[in-house]
Each structure stands twice: as C-alpha cells, then as structure tokens.
Design a protein around this motif. Sequence first.
Motif, PDB file in Angstrom:
ATOM      1  N   HIS A  77       0.978  -1.254   0.003  1.00 32.17           N
ATOM      2  CA  HIS A  77       0.077   0.218  -0.075  1.00 32.17           C
ATOM      3  C   HIS A  77       0.924   1.228   0.119  1.00 32.17           C
ATOM      4  CE1 HIS A  77      -3.701  -2.097   0.710  1.00 32.17           C
ATOM      5  NE2 HIS A  77      -3.015  -2.893   1.805  1.00 32.17           N
ATOM      6  N   GLY A  78       0.331   2.303  -0.546  1.00 30.86           N
ATOM      7  CA  GLY A  78       1.018   3.643  -0.318  1.00 30.86           C
ATOM      8  C   GLY A  78       2.174   3.956  -1.706  1.00 30.86           C
ATOM      9  N   GLU A  79       2.777   4.878  -1.410  1.00 28.10           N
ATOM     10  CA  GLU A  79       3.588   5.350  -2.751  1.00 28.10           C
ATOM     11  C   GLU A  79       4.867   5.598  -2.195  1.00 28.10           C
ATOM     12  OE1 GLU A  79       3.725   5.217  -5.795  1.00 28.10           O
ATOM     13  OE2 GLU A  79       1.397   5.429  -6.627  1.00 28.10           O
ATOM     14  N   VAL A  80       5.951   5.340  -3.032  1.00 22.23           N
ATOM     15  CA  VAL A  80       7.378   5.968  -3.076  1.00 22.23           C
ATOM     16  C   VAL A  80       7.444   6.758  -4.096  1.00 22.23           C
ATOM     17  CG1 VAL A  80       9.876   5.482  -2.922  1.00 22.23           C
ATOM     18  CG2 VAL A  80       8.253   4.060  -1.777  1.00 22.23           C
ATOM     19  N   VAL A  81       7.747   8.042  -3.918  1.00 21.70           N
ATOM     20  CA  VAL A  81       7.954   9.212  -4.830  1.00 21.70           C
ATOM     21  C   VAL A  81       9.219   9.819  -4.982  1.00 21.70           C
ATOM     22  CG1 VAL A  81       6.691  11.364  -5.266  1.00 21.70           C
ATOM     23  CG2 VAL A  81       5.296   9.638  -4.352  1.00 21.70           C
ATOM     24  N   TRP A  82       9.526   9.898  -6.010  1.00 24.39           N
ATOM     25  CA  TRP A  82      10.958  10.453  -6.467  1.00 24.39           C
ATOM     26  C   TRP A  82      10.741  11.770  -7.113  1.00 24.39           C
ATOM     27  CZ3 TRP A  82      16.506   8.702  -6.795  1.00 24.39           C
ATOM     28  CH2 TRP A  82      16.736   7.753  -6.043  1.00 24.39           C
ATOM     29  N   ASN A  83      11.041  12.740  -6.531  1.00 23.01           N
ATOM     30  CA  ASN A  83      11.079  14.353  -7.232  1.00 23.01           C
ATOM     31  C   ASN A  83       9.611  14.282  -7.943  1.00 23.01           C
ATOM     32  OD1 ASN A  83      13.821  14.730  -6.925  1.00 23.01           O
ATOM     33  ND2 ASN A  83      14.262  13.643  -8.475  1.00 23.01           N
ATOM     34  N   ASN A  84       8.653  14.074  -7.131  1.00 28.99           N
ATOM     35  CA  ASN A  84       7.217  14.262  -7.419  1.00 28.99           C
ATOM     36  C   ASN A  84       6.718  13.036  -8.228  1.00 28.99           C
ATOM     37  OD1 ASN A  84       6.914  16.497  -5.933  1.00 28.99           O
ATOM     38  ND2 ASN A  84       8.023  17.694  -7.497  1.00 28.99           N
ATOM     39  N   LYS A  85       7.585  12.144  -8.724  1.00 23.10           N
ATOM     40  CA  LYS A  85       6.893  11.075  -9.417  1.00 23.10           C
ATOM     41  C   LYS A  85       6.969   9.819  -8.746  1.00 23.10           C
ATOM     42  CE  LYS A  85       7.181   9.845 -14.287  1.00 23.10           C
ATOM     43  NZ  LYS A  85       8.134   9.679 -15.560  1.00 23.10           N
ATOM     44  N   PRO A  86       5.766   9.213  -8.751  1.00 17.68           N
ATOM     45  CA  PRO A  86       5.411   7.800  -8.032  1.00 17.68           C
ATOM     46  C   PRO A  86       6.055   6.802  -8.704  1.00 17.68           C
ATOM     47  CG  PRO A  86       3.589   8.839  -8.262  1.00 17.68           C
ATOM     48  CD  PRO A  86       4.389   9.698  -9.049  1.00 17.68           C
ATOM     49  N   ILE A  87       6.706   6.066  -7.966  1.00 18.65           N
ATOM     50  CA  ILE A  87       7.491   4.736  -8.587  1.00 18.65           C
ATOM     51  C   ILE A  87       6.473   3.822  -9.371  1.00 18.65           C
ATOM     52  CG2 ILE A  87       8.624   2.493  -8.401  1.00 18.65           C
ATOM     53  CD1 ILE A  87      10.491   3.932  -6.226  1.00 18.65           C
ATOM     54  N   SER A  88       5.311   3.572  -8.735  1.00 16.53           N
ATOM     55  CA  SER A  88       4.395   2.976  -9.477  1.00 16.53           C
ATOM     56  C   SER A  88       3.835   3.361 -10.689  1.00 16.53           C
ATOM     57  CB  SER A  88       3.057   2.697  -8.348  1.00 16.53           C
ATOM     58  OG  SER A  88       2.377   4.168  -8.405  1.00 16.53           O
TER      59      SER A  88
END
Length: 238
Positions: free
Chosen positions: A57-68
């Motif tokens: 669940h949830g999101e990992v976000v790099w520089n405003n971009k979700p990995i998913s």
Amino acid sequence: MISMENVSVAYNGSHKPALSNVSLFFEKGDFVCVLGKSGAGKSTLIRVLNGLQPVTHGEVVWNNKPISRMDEKAIREIRRETGMIFQQFNLIPRLTVYQNILTGRFGYKNTLQSLFGLFSADERKRALDLIDEVELNVEPSRKVEHLSGGQKQRVAIARALIQEPSVFLGDEPVASLDPGTAERIFKIMKKNHDERNLLTIINVHDVSLARKFATRIIALNQGEVVFDGSPEDFKEPD
Ligand code: ADP
Ligand code: ADP
C-alpha cells in the motif's frame, strides 16, 4: 527528493506487515541512520526506496514522481541515481579491485569482456581515483577475495560512487565489521556524503555510530516509525 507516503509492505505468508503505514520525507544533504532491532523493517525500508521491493500500500515518490507510475526507463534511471552497499558486500570475488569498481558503471558482462580495452582513460582514472578516495591501500589488480572485510566494503563504496549517484543507501554495511573498522567506514561514507552533497540512508545496529555520524535518526519498531529526529533528541527505548 524522496518521499514515502503511507507505505506498507506485507510479505507473502507473513501475517504481520514488515512496514506499516510509514510516511517519511528525505532531502538531499540528510545523513540518515535507521535504527531498530532485527526484524524491525530496516532492510525493507531501504529496499522500497529504489523500487527493489514493491509496496503493498502507499507510494514511494521520487522528485514528485511515484515509482508505481514509472516506466522501465525511469526506474532504471532511479537505480542509476542510487548507489547501494550491503552487509555481505556483494562483490565478485574472483575479479580484481579495479574490475569490481568498474562493474558499478558498466555492469558485469561489459567489464569482463572489455577489461582495459573499452574503457576510456578518463574512466580508468576515475576508478583509480576512487580507490584513493575510499582510502584503500591495495593494488588495483588484487582479487577482492583476498581482502579483509573493511577493504571489501571500501571497494563496494567505490563501486557505488562510480555511477555518480545522488542517493547512497547502506543496508547494514558495517554489521560484519569490527568496531574500529566500522567507524572508519562510517568516516569514509560521511566524507563522501559531504563532498558530493548526497542523500545518505544507512541501516545500523550500533546506536553510538548513529549518534556520532547521523544528522537525522529514524527508529523503527515492528514496522512502525517510533522516532524521527536529531541525534541529540534520540533516547534509546527501554
Ligand atoms: P530488519 O532489516 O530490521 O532486520 P527486515 O526488513 O529484514 O527487518 O524484516 C522485517 C520483517 O519482514 C521481519 O519480520 C522479517 O522476518 C520479514 N521479512 C523480511 N524479508 C522477508 C521475506 N522475503 N519474506 C517474508 N518475510 C520477510
Ligand atoms: P581495514 O581493512 O579497514 O584496514 P580490517 O580490520 O578489516 O581493517 O583489517 C586490517 C588489516 O588486517 C587489513 O588491512 C588486512 O591486511 C588484514 N586482514 C584482516 N582480515 C583479513 C582477512 N580476512 N583476510 C586477509 N587479511 C585480513
């Protein structure tokens, strides 16, 4: 630069989540030590940050971009942005110091096939400079299987740095080293962190190393964040 938004990770066959609703924000310049007992979720936390471990669940976000929502190319790019080292070093024992470092840039196959031929003088110099930067006083032509643990971890740091990452991750990188060597490895990581203005996140068992080197401590217990703050404010749980 990287945020975790309500991240949970549940492994198959486990009734208890390894990470439970974790929200954290990491900025360039942070030197983070992640503390917690064995099984607390430290390694899982490190591996979700560059997408090695998918989240439930949830999101990992790099520089405003979700990995998913990233395509293959974007995911390769964040892997390239991330240098990572491990407790067991994950070097290739039969290869030399120099070759192991170059695999960080060119991968295993290319490094083996080309050896000296394909690499430019610049690239060769860069590998040799890194050997100095990590204070590794061994011949570049030495096979890594003959090195001590502290020396192997220096090679692994150089291999991570040759890809010029902006994020440096360590999954218990000093857990198998004696205390003196562990501290020297931390000094090298901190020096590189400061010189390159990285985001560094390292799992560590030893609270005193975290107190000495971290700018920020995160403590996990049973997959939950139980402390996030400065080393001065950190109190060990009873
Ligand atoms: P730490 O690094 O703090 O020791 P981990 O992130 O390795 O913690 O593990 C957190 C929890 O997830 C533990 O209960 C562990 O047993 C479980 N776990 C870790 N990896 C796996 C896996 N591949 N499959 C099932 N359970 C796992
Ligand atoms: P460091 O590698 O940071 O100098 P270590 O405590 O790991 O610190 O090792 C100190 C020295 O002892 C090394 O430079 C190496 O020559 C020797 N050494 C230690 N462990 C080993 C080992 N397993 N195999 C060969 N040499 C070793």
